[in-house]
Design an enzyme around this catalytic site. Structure first.
Site, mmCIF file in Angstrom:
data_model
loop_
_atom_site.group_PDB
_atom_site.id
_atom_site.type_symbol
_atom_site.label_atom_id
_atom_site.label_comp_id
_atom_site.label_asym_id
_atom_site.label_seq_id
_atom_site.Cartn_x
_atom_site.Cartn_y
_atom_site.Cartn_z
ATOM 1 N N TYR A 156 -3.611 -0.689 -13.729
ATOM 2 C CA TYR A 156 -2.309 -1.345 -13.612
ATOM 3 C C TYR A 156 -1.215 -0.290 -13.602
ATOM 4 O O TYR A 156 -1.418 0.844 -14.015
ATOM 5 C CB TYR A 156 -2.098 -2.352 -14.754
ATOM 6 C CG TYR A 156 -2.075 -1.703 -16.117
ATOM 7 C CD1 TYR A 156 -0.870 -1.299 -16.690
ATOM 8 C CD2 TYR A 156 -3.242 -1.468 -16.814
ATOM 9 C CE1 TYR A 156 -0.848 -0.684 -17.939
ATOM 10 C CE2 TYR A 156 -3.236 -0.857 -18.058
ATOM 11 C CZ TYR A 156 -2.028 -0.472 -18.612
ATOM 12 O OH TYR A 156 -2.009 0.143 -19.834
ATOM 13 N N LYS A 200 0.845 -1.190 0.000
ATOM 14 C CA LYS A 200 0.000 0.000 0.000
ATOM 15 C C LYS A 200 0.879 1.238 0.000
ATOM 16 O O LYS A 200 1.838 1.332 0.763
ATOM 17 C CB LYS A 200 -0.915 -0.001 1.218
ATOM 18 C CG LYS A 200 -1.782 1.244 1.335
ATOM 19 C CD LYS A 200 -2.895 1.114 2.355
ATOM 20 C CE LYS A 200 -2.436 1.174 3.764
ATOM 21 N NZ LYS A 200 -3.542 1.405 4.720
ATOM 22 N N SER A 232 -3.975 3.439 -17.116
ATOM 23 C CA SER A 232 -3.061 2.968 -16.087
ATOM 24 C C SER A 232 -2.781 4.062 -15.075
ATOM 25 O O SER A 232 -3.332 5.150 -15.130
ATOM 26 C CB SER A 232 -1.738 2.496 -16.687
ATOM 27 O OG SER A 232 -1.103 3.597 -17.302
#
Length: 114
Positions: free
Chosen positions: A58, A9, A25
């Site tokens: 992504y 994270k 992305s």
């Protein structure tokens, strides 16, 4: 049994750019990626603390040391430059392994620096 758990994270990074005219992305400073144990192409969930948006995309590797956090393509419409976000990746692992696994959490400073 396999379960999905928090792997990494980046907590409270700031959006530096939103580029609608890109294929999609999130571009992340390579220093932040390394610190968070994330790689290019990895699926991530993005949570916007300012507007409540949650979406998946992504990673694209950004310039090392730049502090870049840029949402590209359609996701650029879901954020504003200056928004504070959380970037999360998950991993599938065996239930027993998950009990002892310790996720990597990074808390960027001003300018998305380590």
């Amino acid at each position: 049994m396999m379960i999905e758990v928090l792997k990494s994270k980046i907590h409270c990074a700031t959006i530096t750019e939103a580029n609608l005219n890109y294929m999609g992305s999130i571009t992340i400073d390579e220093d932040l990626m390394d610190a968070a144990n994330m790689i290019a192409g990895e699926k991530v969930q993005v949570l916007d603390n300012n507007n409540g948006e949650r979406f998946e995309t992504y990673i694209i590797k950004g310039e090392r040391g730049s502090g870049c956090i840029c949402l590209n393509g359609a996701a650029a419409r879901r954020v504003q430059v200056g928004d504070v976000i959380i970037i999360i990746s998950y991993a599938h692992m065996d239930f027993d392994e998950a009990k002892t696994f310790k996720p990597t959490v990074v808390f960027p400073q001003v300018g998305n620096k380590l």
